[in-house]
Every structure is written in structure tokens, then in C-alpha cells.
Scaffold this motif. Structure first.
Motif, PDB file in Angstrom:
ATOM      1  N   LYS A   2       0.841  -1.185   0.000  1.00 21.88           N
ATOM      2  CA  LYS A   2       0.000   0.000   0.000  1.00 21.88           C
ATOM      3  C   LYS A   2       0.884   1.246   0.000  1.00 21.88           C
ATOM      4  CE  LYS A   2      -3.307   0.173   3.026  1.00 21.88           C
ATOM      5  NZ  LYS A   2      -4.033   0.083   4.329  1.00 21.88           N
ATOM      6  N   ASP A   3       0.480   2.258  -0.746  1.00 18.52           N
ATOM      7  CA  ASP A   3       1.247   3.497  -0.710  1.00 18.52           C
ATOM      8  C   ASP A   3       1.022   4.185   0.632  1.00 18.52           C
ATOM      9  OD1 ASP A   3       3.040   5.349  -1.542  1.00 18.52           O
ATOM     10  OD2 ASP A   3       1.783   6.235  -3.089  1.00 18.52           O
ATOM     11  N   ARG A   5       2.148   7.964   3.143  1.00 24.13           N
ATOM     12  CA  ARG A   5       2.695   9.320   3.183  1.00 24.13           C
ATOM     13  C   ARG A   5       3.502   9.585   4.452  1.00 24.13           C
ATOM     14  NH1 ARG A   5      -2.198  13.356   2.306  1.00 24.13           N
ATOM     15  NH2 ARG A   5      -3.174  11.864   3.722  1.00 24.13           N
ATOM     16  N   TYR A   7       5.291   7.860   7.663  1.00 31.37           N
ATOM     17  CA  TYR A   7       5.868   6.645   8.227  1.00 31.37           C
ATOM     18  C   TYR A   7       6.416   7.035   9.601  1.00 31.37           C
ATOM     19  CZ  TYR A   7       8.861   2.362   7.768  1.00 31.37           C
ATOM     20  OH  TYR A   7       9.466   1.138   7.902  1.00 31.37           O
ATOM     21  N   ASP A 123      11.141  -3.405  -1.657  1.00 36.73           N
ATOM     22  CA  ASP A 123       9.835  -2.808  -1.925  1.00 36.73           C
ATOM     23  C   ASP A 123       9.858  -1.293  -1.775  1.00 36.73           C
ATOM     24  OD1 ASP A 123       7.991  -5.217  -2.286  1.00 36.73           O
ATOM     25  OD2 ASP A 123       9.050  -5.711  -0.429  1.00 36.73           O
ATOM     26  N   TYR A 124      10.745  -0.799  -0.925  1.00 35.57           N
ATOM     27  CA  TYR A 124      10.925   0.640  -0.764  1.00 35.57           C
ATOM     28  C   TYR A 124      12.301   0.876  -0.173  1.00 35.57           C
ATOM     29  CZ  TYR A 124      10.374   0.412   4.324  1.00 35.57           C
ATOM     30  OH  TYR A 124      10.564   0.129   5.655  1.00 35.57           O
ATOM     31  N   PRO A 158       9.184   3.035  -4.438  1.00 27.03           N
ATOM     32  CA  PRO A 158       8.889   4.072  -3.451  1.00 27.03           C
ATOM     33  C   PRO A 158      10.089   4.376  -2.552  1.00 27.03           C
ATOM     34  CG  PRO A 158       7.089   2.494  -3.564  1.00 27.03           C
ATOM     35  CD  PRO A 158       8.207   1.926  -4.374  1.00 27.03           C
ATOM     36  N   ARG A 180       6.790  11.038   0.653  1.00 23.71           N
ATOM     37  CA  ARG A 180       6.661  10.106   1.769  1.00 23.71           C
ATOM     38  C   ARG A 180       7.711  10.497   2.801  1.00 23.71           C
ATOM     39  NH1 ARG A 180       7.203   7.383  -2.902  1.00 23.71           N
ATOM     40  NH2 ARG A 180       5.309   6.470  -3.810  1.00 23.71           N
TER      41      ARG A 180
END
Length: 211
Positions: A2-3, A5, A7, A123-124, A158, A180
């Protein structure tokens, strides 16, 4: 994945009179949409207990839950993923252990590390520290927003900007292309955790709307 903004990483030293679950719930209510448990000092048993409680909390709010470093604990509580530093287990080995469906994030401090993380199937990535920070004892020198410029131009997975990001300087980070943001002390050490998260979301959103 899931995206997201905002964290938020745990930092219990910044709220010694309040429990970690209470503080992180306030963060989620304020807009934090991904949570990480980071504990490098306590025993496995203590970290596991916190992880279980935070896993229950994040399931309640349908927010992804990441565990820093402790792959065994992440698997034990069925966390959504793990976050690794440059000196931790290699990405490909971690992927073999956790499987293809778990999120793996990697801390990066220079563009070659970011490239390797992307090519390796992360993944990011975390990009930072952008500014000086006291939230981590093992922190490297600030990479400044110039590193974000490199990441924006080269990396397609991401990325989340991290390190010394406060309400007074987050605009500089967002204006460099980050949508993010990762925070620790500015949120968890706040007297109004929920309100501080709401202000971060507003500042991130202002740039997103402009784009």
C-alpha cells in the motif's frame, strides 16, 4: 504494498511516561499510515511483546506494520514486513526467509545503495539522514536534500525521506520531490502526537496537490 505518506518509527526514549502502544495509536489517528517497531536495546522477549501489541493495534486500523532488523520476531507476529540497514542481513537472504509477499525496506545513504536495493527487489528504500538527527546512535552523516534529487531522478520504487525531519524543515524535503516522510522524535516526543501527525500530513499534501 500500500502506498503511504507518513511513516512513524517508535522511539520510546522520547516519551518515557507514555506507553508505546498509546503513542503509536495517537500517531495512527493523526494520519500515520505505516508503523515501524525499532528496538535495538531490549531483549528478544521484550521486543516480541511490543511487536505483538503493535501488530494487534495496526490490524485494528488496517495500517502496515514493519519490524526493524528482527526477522524472527516479524515472522512470529506476522508483521507486514521488515526494514534492514546496510550492515544487516543481505536483501536476497532476507527475501528467501520472509517470502515474496512480505515488505522489505532498505536504508540507503548514497545512490549506489539505492540502485542495489532496487535491483535486489526491495519494496521501498529509506533515503537519509537528510538532516542531523539524535534519534539513532548509529546514524551516518547527513546526506542533505541533494541525495533526494538523485533518488527522484533514478529510482522507481517508493522511497521515504528520513532523518532530522521536523515541521519547520519538512517543506524543504517535500520540495525536493519526496512525498513520503518518515519521522521519529518530532512525532512520538510531541505533547500532541495526533495533532503533529495531522500537521505533517497537511504539509505533505500541500505539495502533492501542487503536483
Amino acid at each position: 504494498m500500500k502506498d503511504f505518506r507518513l511513516y512513524v518509527i517508535t522511539g520510546e526514549e522520547f516519551h518515557p511516561t507514555r506507553g508505546v502502544v498509546e503513542v503509536m495509536e495517537e500517531a495512527i489517528k493523526g494520519g500515520a499510515d505505516i508503523i515501524q517497531l525499532r528496538d535495538k536495546t531490549n531483549s528478544k522477549r521484550v521486543v516480541l511483546d511490543k511487536a505483538r501489541k503493535l501488530r494487534e493495534l495496526t490490524r485494528k486500523y488496517d495500517v502496515p506494520f514493519i519490524v526493524n532488523d528482527h526477522i524472527d520476531i516479524a515472522l512470529a507476529v506476522d508483521a507486514d514486513g521488515i526494514h534492514l540497514g546496510q550492515d544487516d542481513m543481505p536483501l536476497h537472504l532476507a527475501r528467501d526467509i520472509v517470502g515474496k509477499d512480505k515488505i522489505i525496506g532498505i536504508s540507503t545513504h548514497r545512490i549506489q545503495e539505492a540502485r542495489e536495493a532496487e535491483q535486489g527487489g526491495a519494496d521501498y528504500i529509506g533515503a537519509g539522514p537528510i538532516f542531523p538527527t539524535n534519534s539513532k546512535s548509529d546514524v551516518v552523516d547527513p546526506v542533505t536534500t541533494s541525495y533526494l534529487d538523485e533518488v527522484v531522478s533514478e529510482i522507481s520504487i517508493p522511497f521515504v525521506a528520513i532523518g532530522g525531519i521536523k515541521l519547520h524543515n519538512v517543506a524543504d524535503v517535500v520540495n525536493s520531490g519526496a512525498n513520503r516522510i518518515c519521522v521519529i522524535s518530532e512525532v512520538v516526543g510531541s505533547e500532541d502526537v495526533k495533532g503533529t501527525c495531522e500537521m505533517f500530513i497537511q504539509k505533505i499534501g500541500e505539495k502533492v496537490i501542487q503536483l
